[in-house]
Design an enzyme around this catalytic site. Structure first.
Site, short mmCIF file in Angstrom:
data_model
loop_
_atom_site.label_atom_id
_atom_site.label_comp_id
_atom_site.label_asym_id
_atom_site.label_seq_id
_atom_site.Cartn_x
_atom_site.Cartn_y
_atom_site.Cartn_z
CB ALA A 124 -0.92 0.00 1.21
CG ASP A 141 0.01 0.09 -4.61
OD1 ASP A 141 0.96 -0.24 -5.35
OD2 ASP A 141 -0.87 -0.70 -4.22
CG LEU A 201 21.25 -24.92 -22.30
CD1 LEU A 201 20.47 -24.82 -20.99
CD2 LEU A 201 22.75 -24.77 -22.02
CD GLU A 260 22.52 -20.25 -13.71
OE1 GLU A 260 21.58 -20.01 -14.49
OE2 GLU A 260 23.68 -19.85 -13.89
CE LYS A 315 16.40 -26.03 -20.13
NZ LYS A 315 15.08 -25.68 -20.62
CG ASP A 352 8.75 -24.62 -18.27
OD1 ASP A 352 9.22 -24.34 -19.39
OD2 ASP A 352 7.90 -25.50 -18.08
CD GLU A 395 13.46 -19.07 -19.47
OE1 GLU A 395 14.52 -18.74 -20.08
OE2 GLU A 395 12.75 -20.01 -19.82
CE1 TYR A 400 19.67 -17.57 -19.95
CE2 TYR A 400 17.59 -17.86 -18.77
CZ TYR A 400 18.31 -17.80 -19.97
OH TYR A 400 17.67 -17.98 -21.15
CE LYS A 441 14.43 -29.87 -21.12
NZ LYS A 441 13.43 -30.06 -22.16
CB CYS A 477 -27.15 -44.01 -10.96
SG CYS A 477 -25.77 -44.75 -10.06
CB CYS A 490 -28.29 -48.15 -8.59
SG CYS A 490 -28.68 -46.40 -8.44
CB CYS A 514 -26.69 -41.64 -8.15
SG CYS A 514 -27.70 -43.05 -7.68
CB CYS A 522 -26.89 -46.22 -5.38
SG CYS A 522 -25.46 -45.99 -6.44
S1 IVH Z 1 21.58 -20.64 -20.08
C1 IVH Z 1 24.15 -20.96 -23.57
N1 IVH Z 1 20.32 -20.75 -17.81
O1 IVH Z 1 16.62 -22.92 -21.32
C2 IVH Z 1 23.22 -21.18 -22.48
N2 IVH Z 1 19.09 -21.12 -19.80
O2 IVH Z 1 17.85 -24.42 -24.04
C3 IVH Z 1 21.92 -20.55 -22.74
N3 IVH Z 1 16.69 -21.51 -19.44
O3 IVH Z 1 15.47 -21.21 -23.82
C4 IVH Z 1 20.95 -20.63 -21.71
N4 IVH Z 1 16.73 -21.34 -17.25
O4 IVH Z 1 15.66 -19.69 -21.81
C5 IVH Z 1 20.22 -20.85 -19.13
N5 IVH Z 1 19.29 -20.80 -15.71
C6 IVH Z 1 19.22 -20.89 -17.05
C7 IVH Z 1 18.00 -21.15 -17.70
C8 IVH Z 1 17.98 -21.27 -19.08
C9 IVH Z 1 15.98 -21.55 -18.33
C10 IVH Z 1 16.16 -21.75 -20.79
C11 IVH Z 1 16.60 -20.71 -21.78
C12 IVH Z 1 16.64 -21.42 -23.08
C13 IVH Z 1 16.70 -22.84 -22.71
C14 IVH Z 1 18.04 -23.41 -23.14
#
Ligand code: IVH
Length: 684
Positions: A39, A42, A88, A119, A121, A123, A179, A231, A320, A414, A417, A432, A438
């Site tokens: 607040a 804002d 990657l 780190e 990854k 999404d 990202e 990143y 992954k 149903c 039954c 039902c 039932c």
């Molecule tokens: S490094 C050369 N670090 O993963 C390295 N990528 O295939 C380039 N992504 O679309 C990426 N978290 O957006 C890196 N901590 C992270 C990431 C990251 C997500 C995504 C990135 C890219 C895909 C790489």
């Protein structure tokens, strides 16, 4: 208005506000240590907005007020990345990671352990943001890695993206990569709003982030809960950067970027494997979605030595987690009947490995959900299983719909039954109406039948009922009274003694009151009070079971809906059968025959005969139930709601609308002391 019309005081206040707001953004996003409530933030922002409107000459492109978006674009302009944005390679197992590490050592002709930055990854969507002299000048999507799209206006609306780098020691040109993603809570709130407005919901946070960034109208993007996590660094000129990747990220953090707090430097590939395992466990509790871990050689000089192969660096790899979403075929829909009669559509899926388990079923919730998804048998659907959550169908891949896809018809009866399946107005669920007959609802019904306020069978708990039904010893409530001690004794956690006790308790329960018996039948919406009113009004089972809806509505507190439920129950021949068997097996109650002239004459002589009263609020000397029993013993009827016909209302502390209604209608109100006096007077 000319420049000099703005006083130095206003000028410095505007400057101060901008710094304060930037500071708070920095604390909130980069440091993850918010220092003021939303607040207050804002309030600062709206003061700044006001001043900028009053003095347009003070406007500035990197003011924190400039995050609301601008007029829509006709199209996005293509941008060529000065340094390509790579992808990657993937590892799929611990051994893949070890092999990756060994390849690097071989290439470097080194035996010492390699240090890696680890780190999450994220999404989301990869982004490149260019700063010149510390000012954000351009933001672009990754595109094909060589050419992306200019989405500067959209990215400027995201609060965690600095419009101006902090401090005064930064490269003259700096390209920050990271990202853009949508945190889980923001995603849920966005979808909730969309669903309420009848708009399309997003399948997952990644799609929501992508859709939000693809807007030509940045004012729409401004309303979406997006965040940036940096990143890496792309192009940089005019300053030397630290020699390690993790230190570069810490520097980005100081310049105002959010970086991931889970990032660590691991001293060997075995530590990387451990990091992957631990983050996998933590995955479900994070406030954003990740799909794996990225490992990067931490030393930049070593990265440069290793270089690239085609479109991916040799010095980094992604490991992954099991996917949380997969596509599969919706092969059939079955309808399951739950304990309360709710009919739930269950999707039978072509088995698919998702979220770490093989999924072959998923709930479709109810008819509205099927309509929302527009799912058909034969469709390719997106199945999602995140963390411990039950699998969900989050979307249908419309492009893959086969010509012979089948509409999903909700059954009108149903499936277990064959009783009517009805949608209760105002509820999404379809139920039902079979009640006692039932099988799916049988256990629930038997548990209710035996419960304390119903037949009050001592020792017949949920677990025992389950066993009795599962072992086929009983199918209806009537079968309870044919149970033999020997068979019961063989059940789990039972023995000869407890079996004898159960049989004795059942025997004892056979003597019941008419109202308890009605309540025990488990007719929908017939609670204790309604059961009592029905008993009082009809007096005999025969009269009750023959009453039509009109006759039922003459009973206190019974409206058309409940009348319908009661009628539906008594026209099911199976229900009547069960009742007959119960009586034949010895269940009985003293008839309050309204048909007997003697009895009604006697009833008419009771002191409170013909008077209807209502109890509300709390009583001290006894419970409301006990007070009701005593009043009924004196001939009164106890109703659940106040009307003109109510003779008096007993109101204890906490009484609300019933008391108000009584006062409004001028109905007499007694407090507990007056009630006790009344009962005392008639010796009750
Ligand atoms: S490094 C050369 N670090 O993963 C390295 N990528 O295939 C380039 N992504 O679309 C990426 N978290 O957006 C890196 N901590 C992270 C990431 C990251 C997500 C995504 C990135 C890219 C895909 C790489």
């Amino acid at each position: 208005m000319s420049q000099d019309s703005v006083s130095p005081k206003v000028r410095s206040r505007v400057q101060q506000l901008r710094e304060q707001i930037d500071d708070h953004n920095y604390r909130y996003y980069a440091l993850d240590e918010p220092s003021i409530p939303d607040a207050e933030y804002d309030r600062l922002l709206s003061e700044l907005k006001g001043l900028e409107q009053q003095y347009p000459e003070l406007a500035s492109a990197d003011s924190p007020t400039q995050r609301v978006g601008t007029a829509p674009l006709d199209s996005f302009v293509s941008v060529r990345h000065e340094m390509p944005m790579l992808s990657l390679d993937n590892a799929f197992s611990d051994d893949d990671l070890r092999a990756f590490d060994q390849r690097l050592k071989d290439r470097l002709k080194a035996t010492a352990d390699i240090e890696y930055a680890c780190e999450p990854k994220l999404d989301g969507i990869a982004i490149s943001i260019l700063y010149e002299q510390g000012k954000l000048v351009r933001a672009a999507t990754r595109g094909d890695g060589t050419n992306g799209e200019d989405i500067t206006e959209n990215v400027r609306t995201i609060r965690s993206v600095p419009l101006q780098l902090r401090g005064d020691n930064f490269p003259a040109r700096l390209e920050v990569r990271g990202e853009i993603y949508m945190p889980s809570d923001g995603f849920a709130a966005l979808n909730k709003r969309a669903a309420e407005a009848g708009e399309k919901v997003f399948v997952n946070p990644r799609n929501a982030a992508a859709g939000s960034l693809r807007q030509l109208d940045s004012r729409i993007t401004a309303k979406r809960p997006l965040e940036l996590c940096a990143y890496s660094v792309g192009v940089h000129q005019g300053m030397e950067l630290p020699p390690r990747h993790t230190d570069i990220l810490h520097l980005l953090n100081q310049w105002g970027f959010k970086i991931n707090r889970e990032m660590i430097a691991a001293r060997s590939i075995e530590q990387c494997i451990e990091y992957h395992r631990q983050l996998g466990e933590k995955r479900a509790s994070l406030s954003y979605e990740i799909d794996g871990v990225v490992f990067k050689v931490n030393d930049i000089a070593t990265q440069e030595k290793l270089g690239f192969v085609s479109r991916a660096p040799r010095w980094a790899i992604a490991f992954k987690f099991p996917a949380q979403e997969e596509m599969t075929e919706l092969q059939a829909v079955e309808f399951q009947v739950g304990r309360t009669g709710t009919i739930t559509p269950v999707a039978r899926l072509k088995p698919v490995f998702v979220g770490g388990v093989t999924v072959s079923n998923a709930t479709l919730h109810n008819r509205d959900e099927i309509a929302r998804l527009d799912a058909r048998v034969g469709d390719t659907v997106i199945v999602r299983r995140a963390g411990d959550v039950i699998p969900q169908i989050v979307g249908v891949v419309q492009e893959r719909r086969p010509a012979d896809a089948q509409l999903i018809e909700f059954p009108e009866r149903c499936p277990i039954c064959d009783s009517p399946a009805v949608q209760v107005p105002g509820e999404a669920a379809i139920r039902c109406e079979g009640g006692l007959i039932c099988p799916a609802q049988r256990k629930e019904a038997i548990i209710h039948f035996a419960s304390r306020k119903a037949m009050d069978v001592d020792g017949l708990g949920d677990k025992l009922v389950e066993q009795l039904v599962d072992k086929g010893l009983i199918t209806t409530v009537a079968d309870l009274f044919t149970l033999e001690a020997q068979a019961v004794a063989e059940l789990e956690r039972m023995g000869p003694k407890s079996a004898e006790n159960l049989i004795a308790a059942l025997e004892k329960s056979k003597q019941v009151s008419f109202e308890r018996f009605i309540y025990a039948l488990g007719i929908r919406e017939v609670g204790e009070a309604t059961a009592r009113n029905l008993a009082d009004h009809f007096g005999t089972l025969q009269a009750l079971s023959e009453a039509d809806e009109q006759a039922l509505q003459e009973v206190d507190d019974i409206g058309p809906v409940v009348a319908r439920f009661v009628r539906d129950f008594f026209i099911e021949p199976e229900n009547l059968d069960i009742i007959q068997r119960l009586q034949a097996l010895g269940v009985h109650w003293p008839e309050k025959s309204a048909a007997s002239p003697d009895a009604s004459a006697a009833a008419a002589q009771q002191p409170l005969a013909g008077q209807t009263c209502v109890l509300t609020g709390t009583l001290e000397a006894m419970t409301r139930d006990e007070a009701g029993d005593k009043l009924r013993a004196l001939g009164a009827k106890v109703a659940g709601s106040v009307s003109k016909k109510t003779a008096f209302v007993v109101a204890g502390p906490g009484a609300g609308s019933k008391l108000a209604k009584a006062e409004q209608l001028g109905v007499e109100v007694l407090d507990e002391a007056a009630l006790l006096q009344l009962l005392d007077k008639y010796g009750a």
